[in-house]
Design a protein around this motif. Structure first.
Motif, short mmCIF file in Angstrom:
data_model
loop_
_atom_site.label_atom_id
_atom_site.label_comp_id
_atom_site.label_asym_id
_atom_site.label_seq_id
_atom_site.Cartn_x
_atom_site.Cartn_y
_atom_site.Cartn_z
N ARG A 28 0.84 -1.20 0.00
CA ARG A 28 0.00 0.00 0.00
C ARG A 28 0.87 1.25 0.00
O ARG A 28 1.83 1.34 0.76
CB ARG A 28 -0.89 0.01 1.24
CG ARG A 28 -1.82 1.21 1.25
CD ARG A 28 -2.51 1.41 2.58
NE ARG A 28 -3.46 2.52 2.50
CZ ARG A 28 -4.20 2.93 3.52
NH1 ARG A 28 -4.11 2.32 4.69
NH2 ARG A 28 -5.04 3.93 3.38
N ASP A 93 -5.55 5.24 -2.69
CA ASP A 93 -5.66 4.84 -1.29
C ASP A 93 -4.35 5.10 -0.55
O ASP A 93 -3.88 4.27 0.23
CB ASP A 93 -6.05 3.36 -1.18
CG ASP A 93 -6.60 3.02 0.20
OD1 ASP A 93 -7.10 3.93 0.88
OD2 ASP A 93 -6.50 1.84 0.60
N GLY A 119 -6.19 8.09 0.97
CA GLY A 119 -7.10 7.26 1.75
C GLY A 119 -7.02 7.47 3.24
O GLY A 119 -7.86 6.97 3.99
#
Length: 269
Positions: A28, A93, A119
């Motif tokens: 991520r 995100d 995000g």
């Protein structure tokens, strides 16, 4: 803590403005924005997230001997540049983590994030809002050795000592605070008031989860700033770290990263 090999890239978002970005890890995306102390002040944050995430950590123009054109002179310039970076890399995100001055930039990014790339937001020891009764003070002189001076003084001798005193510090001795160029850049970005009286109002637009994490003993940017951030952002949380000062990831790393990790885990989608 494991230190990950430094990798990255340099882009030129505008002619005459090279931007150096550290790029480590996988997973991520996390964008880490440093404060006046430069990239070294957030190195622990970068290394912490790089174990599980892809971390981008730009050097603000004007730090680390990087050029900053005179026209590139306010928080908005950094905000638009970093939002473009997320667009150009097609990152979504993204968890944005900003420390000190970098927290101001991170918060403003979430306000202007029309493409919904962000995000989550973490601000730590961040100034930016105007808080009645509190004035953010920048250092008036660099507390570490200036660039090109191995001893910590322009003359090449230790401050307050003659040339026959103890041997000078090695040229690689780390600076303990912002360089003169970094202070000049930060003054240009932050403006004469070092705050934006409209920022708290604009933060009402933020729709992503947010965490304000603050050192209990932060005298540079007192916890009231963190409480103001948390109150202005809908649903935001405020975490006070006992015994920590302006950089809680350095002064109380276990408690600080525990709070950040719990927040990051809760917002994973």
């Amino acid at each position: 803590m494991t230190t990950h090999q430094t990798t990255g890239f340099t882009i030129e978002p505008y002619p005459g403005l090279p931007l150096t970005v550290r790029d480590v890890g996988a997973g991520r995306p996390v964008l880490v924005l440093h404060g006046g102390g430069g990239p070294a002040s957030v190195a622990a944050i970068v290394d912490h997230f790089a174990a599980t995430s892809r971390v981008l950590a730009p050097t603000h123009p004007g730090w680390e001997d990087t050029p900053r054109p005179e026209w590139f002179s306010d928080v908005g310039d950094l905000v638009e540049t970093y939002l473009d970076l997320l667009d150009d890399r097609d990152l979504r995100d993204v968890l944005v983590v900003g420390a000190s001055f970098g927290g101001w930039v991170a918060a403003e990014m979430t306000v202007r994030d029309r493409a919904r790339r962000i995000g989550g937001l973490v601000v730590m020891g961040a100034f930016g809002p105007h808080i009645e009764g509190h004035e953010v003070r920048f250092p008036t002189a660099p507390p570490g050795p200036p660039s090109g001076s191995p001893s910590g003084s322009p003359s090449g001798s230790p401050s307050g000592q003659g040339s026959g005193a103890s041997a000078p510090a090695p040229a690689s001795a780390p600076r303990r605070g912002p360089s003169p160029a970094a202070l000049q850049a930060m003054a240009a970005y932050a403006g004469p008031t070092r705050s934006d009286p409209k920022l708290l109002h604009r933060l009402a637009r933020v729709s992503v989860p947010a965490l304000a994490v603050w050192g209990e003993q932060d005298t540079a940017v007192p916890p009231d700033f963190g409480r103001a951030y948390a109150a202005a952002i809908p649903g935001a949380r405020f975490e006070l770290i006992p015994g920590a000062g302006h950089i809680p990831t350095r002064e109380a790393p276990e408690a600080t990263f525990a709070a950040i990790d719990a927040f990051a885990a809760a917002i994973l989608r």
